[in-house]
Design a protein around this motif. Structure first.
Motif, short mmCIF file in Angstrom:
data_model
loop_
_atom_site.label_atom_id
_atom_site.label_comp_id
_atom_site.label_asym_id
_atom_site.label_seq_id
_atom_site.Cartn_x
_atom_site.Cartn_y
_atom_site.Cartn_z
N GLY A 163 -38.14 56.52 11.75
CA GLY A 163 -39.59 56.70 11.83
C GLY A 163 -40.01 58.11 12.19
N LEU A 164 -39.14 58.85 12.85
CA LEU A 164 -39.48 60.21 13.27
C LEU A 164 -39.77 61.11 12.08
N GLN A 165 -38.99 61.01 11.03
CA GLN A 165 -39.13 61.93 9.91
C GLN A 165 -40.51 61.84 9.27
N ALA A 166 -41.02 60.63 9.10
CA ALA A 166 -42.36 60.47 8.50
C ALA A 166 -43.43 61.10 9.40
N LEU A 167 -43.27 60.94 10.71
CA LEU A 167 -44.23 61.52 11.64
C LEU A 167 -44.19 63.05 11.55
N VAL A 168 -43.00 63.61 11.60
CA VAL A 168 -42.84 65.07 11.52
C VAL A 168 -43.36 65.60 10.19
N ASP A 169 -43.00 64.91 9.11
CA ASP A 169 -43.47 65.34 7.78
C ASP A 169 -45.00 65.32 7.71
N GLY A 170 -45.63 64.33 8.32
CA GLY A 170 -47.09 64.26 8.35
C GLY A 170 -47.69 65.44 9.09
N PHE A 171 -47.09 65.79 10.23
CA PHE A 171 -47.58 66.96 10.98
C PHE A 171 -47.41 68.23 10.16
N LYS A 172 -46.26 68.37 9.53
CA LYS A 172 -46.01 69.59 8.75
C LYS A 172 -46.95 69.68 7.55
N ALA A 173 -47.22 68.53 6.93
CA ALA A 173 -48.14 68.53 5.79
C ALA A 173 -49.53 69.00 6.22
N GLY A 174 -49.89 68.74 7.47
CA GLY A 174 -51.16 69.19 8.00
C GLY A 174 -51.07 70.55 8.67
N HIS A 175 -49.94 71.23 8.46
CA HIS A 175 -49.71 72.57 9.03
C HIS A 175 -49.79 72.56 10.56
N ASP A 176 -49.32 71.47 11.15
CA ASP A 176 -49.33 71.31 12.60
C ASP A 176 -47.89 71.41 13.12
N ASP A 177 -47.38 72.63 13.14
CA ASP A 177 -46.01 72.85 13.59
C ASP A 177 -45.82 72.48 15.06
N TYR A 178 -46.82 72.71 15.87
CA TYR A 178 -46.74 72.40 17.29
C TYR A 178 -46.37 70.93 17.51
N ASN A 179 -47.12 70.01 16.88
CA ASN A 179 -46.84 68.59 17.06
C ASN A 179 -45.57 68.16 16.35
N ALA A 180 -45.20 68.83 15.28
CA ALA A 180 -43.92 68.52 14.62
C ALA A 180 -42.76 68.82 15.57
N ILE A 181 -42.81 69.99 16.20
CA ILE A 181 -41.76 70.36 17.15
C ILE A 181 -41.82 69.46 18.37
N LEU A 182 -43.01 69.13 18.83
CA LEU A 182 -43.18 68.26 19.99
C LEU A 182 -42.57 66.89 19.71
N ALA A 183 -42.82 66.33 18.54
CA ALA A 183 -42.27 65.02 18.18
C ALA A 183 -40.75 65.07 18.15
N GLU A 184 -40.19 66.13 17.56
CA GLU A 184 -38.73 66.25 17.51
C GLU A 184 -38.13 66.42 18.90
N ALA A 185 -38.79 67.19 19.75
CA ALA A 185 -38.30 67.39 21.12
C ALA A 185 -38.35 66.08 21.90
N LEU A 186 -39.41 65.31 21.75
CA LEU A 186 -39.49 64.02 22.43
C LEU A 186 -38.41 63.06 21.93
N ALA A 187 -38.23 63.00 20.62
CA ALA A 187 -37.21 62.12 20.05
C ALA A 187 -35.81 62.53 20.53
N ASP A 188 -35.57 63.83 20.65
CA ASP A 188 -34.28 64.31 21.14
C ASP A 188 -34.05 63.85 22.57
N ARG A 189 -35.05 64.00 23.42
CA ARG A 189 -34.92 63.58 24.83
C ARG A 189 -34.76 62.07 24.92
N LEU A 190 -35.46 61.31 24.08
CA LEU A 190 -35.32 59.86 24.08
C LEU A 190 -33.92 59.44 23.62
#
Length: 169
Positions: A123-150
């Motif tokens: 599920g993470l990839q779709a979320l990150v891809d959605g952020f990137k499609a909206g040019h929201d790199d901050y939330n894309a990185i934030l989502a990946e960092a949270l998933a990594d910690r989880l």
């Protein structure tokens, strides 16, 4: 988590850091919001597996056997020996050093190796891809960092379960 953003310090003391306390608090609030969304929408599906396998060392390799009879090799794990120069006379270690050598009494008696794998799911990839499609790199990185910690937290939980099941620690 904060190190991902180069905000050094210990949580929650980093909130009071004179240089980056404000940024740490903002990042934390943003992470809490996104974590709430991830949980509420069930965007991550943590999964994990672990196993203990009969094993023996051969040089810098660990041989994993199919069963306790140790007659059929299932696979071989290749490990590297430490490469850094040693000036204190200590040996160059290798993970294989912690498994009994093949043919020894310890190996025949039941030395084992444990392995595990964890994921936060697809599920993470779709979320990150959605952020990137909206040019929201901050939330894309934030989502990946949270998933990594989880994933790291889930690995610790799985490790605890393995230790309890095998009666050590």
């Amino acid at each position: 988590f904060f190190h991902t953003w180069e905000l050094r310090g210990v949580y929650p003391a980093n909130f009071n850091h004179p240089k980056h306390g404000d940024e740490a608090r903002k990042l934390f609030a943003d992470a809490q919001d996104l974590l709430g969304r991830m949980a509420g929408e069930r965007l991550l599906q943590p999964r994990g597996i672990y196993g203990f396998f009969p094993a023996a060392r051969e040089g810098d390799d660990v041989v994993i056997y199919s069963d306790a009879s140790r007659t059929q090799v299932r696979t071989r794990l290749h490990f590297l020996r430490q490469q850094a120069p040693q000036t204190d006379g200590k040996p160059h270690r290798c993970l294989a050093d912690y498994i009994a050598p093949a043919g020894t009494t310890s190996a025949k008696a039941g030395d084992h190796i444990g392995t595990f794998a964890v994921t936060t799911g697809h599920g993470l990839q779709a979320l990150v891809d959605g952020f990137k499609a909206g040019h929201d790199d901050y939330n894309a990185i934030l989502a990946e960092a949270l998933a990594d910690r989880l994933a790291e937290a889930f690995a610790e939980f799985l490790h605890l379960q393995a230790r309890q099941e095998w009666g050590y620690g």
